[in-house]
Design a protein around this motif. Structure first.
Motif, PDB file in Angstrom:
ATOM      1  N   ALA A 180      42.955   7.019 -54.515  1.00 30.76           N
ATOM      2  CA  ALA A 180      44.412   6.882 -54.438  1.00 30.76           C
ATOM      3  C   ALA A 180      45.210   6.348 -53.227  1.00 30.76           C
ATOM      4  N   MET A 181      44.595   7.049 -52.149  1.00 32.04           N
ATOM      5  CA  MET A 181      45.374   6.468 -51.020  1.00 32.04           C
ATOM      6  C   MET A 181      44.744   4.952 -50.629  1.00 32.04           C
ATOM      7  N   SER A 182      43.622   4.564 -50.925  1.00 30.79           N
ATOM      8  CA  SER A 182      43.012   3.098 -50.994  1.00 30.79           C
ATOM      9  C   SER A 182      44.062   1.993 -51.606  1.00 30.79           C
ATOM     10  N   ALA A 183      44.371   2.496 -52.950  1.00 34.20           N
ATOM     11  CA  ALA A 183      45.293   1.639 -53.809  1.00 34.20           C
ATOM     12  C   ALA A 183      46.536   1.744 -53.204  1.00 34.20           C
ATOM     13  N   TRP A 184      47.203   2.778 -52.688  1.00 30.43           N
ATOM     14  CA  TRP A 184      48.563   3.098 -52.101  1.00 30.43           C
ATOM     15  C   TRP A 184      48.621   1.965 -50.790  1.00 30.43           C
ATOM     16  N   PHE A 185      47.577   2.086 -50.156  1.00 32.62           N
ATOM     17  CA  PHE A 185      47.638   1.354 -48.898  1.00 32.62           C
ATOM     18  C   PHE A 185      47.931  -0.140 -49.409  1.00 32.62           C
ATOM     19  N   PHE A 186      47.380  -0.518 -50.072  1.00 30.01           N
ATOM     20  CA  PHE A 186      47.565  -2.010 -50.337  1.00 30.01           C
ATOM     21  C   PHE A 186      48.939  -2.427 -51.136  1.00 30.01           C
ATOM     22  N   MET A 187      49.397  -1.304 -51.693  1.00 26.33           N
ATOM     23  CA  MET A 187      50.715  -1.517 -52.484  1.00 26.33           C
ATOM     24  C   MET A 187      51.859  -1.176 -51.424  1.00 26.33           C
ATOM     25  N   THR A 188      51.423  -1.004 -50.326  1.00 24.89           N
ATOM     26  CA  THR A 188      52.705  -0.581 -49.255  1.00 24.89           C
ATOM     27  C   THR A 188      52.388  -1.660 -48.218  1.00 24.89           C
ATOM     28  N   PRO A 189      53.627  -2.252 -47.752  1.00 24.07           N
ATOM     29  CA  PRO A 189      53.764  -3.340 -46.722  1.00 24.07           C
ATOM     30  C   PRO A 189      53.246  -2.641 -45.172  1.00 24.07           C
ATOM     31  N   VAL A 190      51.799  -2.515 -45.315  1.00 26.93           N
ATOM     32  CA  VAL A 190      51.404  -2.097 -44.106  1.00 26.93           C
ATOM     33  C   VAL A 190      50.927  -3.233 -43.042  1.00 26.93           C
ATOM     34  N   MET A 191      49.984  -4.072 -43.686  1.00 26.48           N
ATOM     35  CA  MET A 191      49.606  -5.138 -42.524  1.00 26.48           C
ATOM     36  C   MET A 191      50.441  -6.346 -43.183  1.00 26.48           C
ATOM     37  N   TYR A 192      51.526  -6.250 -43.951  1.00 28.31           N
ATOM     38  CA  TYR A 192      52.324  -7.702 -44.076  1.00 28.31           C
ATOM     39  C   TYR A 192      53.875  -7.015 -44.276  1.00 28.31           C
ATOM     40  N   ASN A 193      54.834  -7.707 -44.034  1.00 27.80           N
ATOM     41  CA  ASN A 193      56.016  -7.386 -44.391  1.00 27.80           C
ATOM     42  C   ASN A 193      56.713  -7.860 -45.854  1.00 27.80           C
ATOM     43  N   LEU A 194      57.801  -7.516 -46.209  1.00 31.36           N
ATOM     44  CA  LEU A 194      58.410  -7.766 -47.455  1.00 31.36           C
ATOM     45  C   LEU A 194      58.632  -9.346 -47.688  1.00 31.36           C
ATOM     46  N   SER A 195      58.921 -10.133 -46.882  1.00 31.76           N
ATOM     47  CA  SER A 195      59.018 -11.424 -46.682  1.00 31.76           C
ATOM     48  C   SER A 195      57.772 -12.114 -47.232  1.00 31.76           C
ATOM     49  N   PHE A 196      56.347 -11.616 -46.891  1.00 35.77           N
ATOM     50  CA  PHE A 196      55.197 -12.030 -46.860  1.00 35.77           C
ATOM     51  C   PHE A 196      54.962 -11.994 -48.555  1.00 35.77           C
TER      52      PHE A 196
END
Length: 268
Positions: A180-196
Motif C-alpha cells: 500500500a505504501m509503494s502505491a501511495w508513494f507514486f500517487m503522492t506528489p513527492v518526487m514531482y509537483n502538481l504542475s508536473f
C-alpha cells in the motif's frame, strides 16, 4: 475523543517522555552514522529521482520541490512502517505493566516528531542554500510551518493507531502496508509537483479530483507553498476535503484502538 486523548497525555506525560526518549535512542543504536542516516536516506532518494525524471521523462522537477517532498514523505513513512510494532514490539510492557496502551503510539509519534524536527532543520538549511543560489529566498509563510507540522503529526498519529492495532491481530499487516505504501508513494506528489502532472489530468478531471483527495497530496503541497515563494496552494474543493480527512481519521482510528486494546495482552 480529543479531550480524553489529551487528558491521558497530560496525566502520563513523564511516561510519554521516557518512552519517546527510549524510541529515539533505539532507532539507530549500534550504527556508525546514527542520526545522519535520517538525512542521507532522503538525500539519496532525491538525487536518484532527480536524475531519473530528467533522463526518462526529459522534464525536470525543481530540486527544492523534490527535497521538500522526500522529507515530508519520510516522516509519514516512518510513522507507518515503525508504528506497526509499537504495540507488538513492546510485549513485555503490554503484558506486565498496567498503563493506558494508547501511550505507546502517542510516545512513538512524539519521538518520531522530534526526529522529524531535527531533519527539518537540516532540510531548511539545504533549501535556503538552493534558493539563494537561484537568487531567491524562503517564503515569508514559512513562519506557519509549525502549524503544518502539528497537523501532519496528528495525521501520522491516526495512521499509527490503525497499523499498530492491525498488526496485533493480523501479522500479514506488514506485507499489506508495504504494498500500500509503494502505491501511495507514486500517487503522492513527492518526487514531482502538481504542475508536473496537471497536463495529464486535462482529459479526466474526475481523476484529478480523486487524486487531490489524497491527504498527503495536500500536506506535501502545503509544505512547498509555505517554503518556496514561487509555489502556490490550489484551494479547490477536493484539495480542501483531502486536507481535512486526517481529523475524522484520527477520531475513528483512536476509537478502534480503544475498542480493541483490551485484547492486546492476550495476542502480543
Amino acid at each position: 475523543m480529543p479531550t480524553s486523548l489529551f487528558s491521558t497525555l497530560s496525566a502520563y506525560r513523564d511516561l510519554v517522555v521516557n518512552l519517546s526518549a527510549r524510541e529515539l535512542k533505539g532507532r539507530y543504536s549500534g550504527t556508525v552514522l546514527g542520526f545522519f542516516w535520517s538525512i542521507l536516506n532522503p538525500l539519496f532518494m532525491a538525487i536518484i529521482y532527480m536524475v531519473f525524471l530528467r533522463l526518462l521523462i526529459g522534464r525536470g522537477v525543481p530540486t527544492e520541490d523534490i527535497l521538500i517532498g522526500v522529507f515530508a514523505w519520510q516522516y509519514t513513512g516512518q510513522a507507518v512502517f515503525g508504528g506497526q510494532n509499537c504495540i507488538s514490539g513492546n510485549a513485555n510492557l503490554v503484558k506486565k505493566v498496567s498503563f493506558p496502551r494508547v501511550l505507546l503510539p502517542m510516545s512513538f509519534t512524539a519521538g518520531n516528531l522530534i526526529h522529524f524536527l531535527l531533519t527539518l532543520g537540516v532540510q531548511l538549511v539545504l533549501l535556503t542554500g538552493i534558493l539563494l543560489w537561484k537568487g531567491s529566498m524562503l517564503s515569508m509563510w514559512v513562519v506557519l510551518l509549525p502549524l503544518l507540522v502539528a497537523y501532519h503529526s496528528l495525521f501520522n498519529l491516526a495512521l499509527t493507531f490503525l497499523v499498530s492495532t492491525s498488526h496485533v491481530y493480523f501479522r500479514d499487516t506488514n506485507h499489506i502496508v508495504s504494498i500500500a505504501m509503494s502505491a501511495w508513494f507514486f500517487m503522492t506528489p513527492v518526487m514531482y509537483n502538481l504542475s508536473f502532472i496537471d497536463r495529464f489530468m486535462e482529459r479526466a478531471p474526475w481523476a484529478w479530483n480523486l487524486y487531490l483527495l489524497n491527504p498527503m497530496a495536500g500536506i506535501v503541497t502545503a509544505y512547498r507553498a509555505l517554503q518556496i515563494p514561487e509555489s502556490t496552494f490550489p484551494w479547490s474543493w477536493p484539495m480542501v476535503v483531502g486536507l481535512a480527512l486526517p481529523i475524522p481519521l484520527l477520531i475513528i482510528s483512536y476509537r478502534l484502538f480503544q475498542r480493541y486494546q483490551k485484547y492486546f495482552s492476550d495476542l502480543v
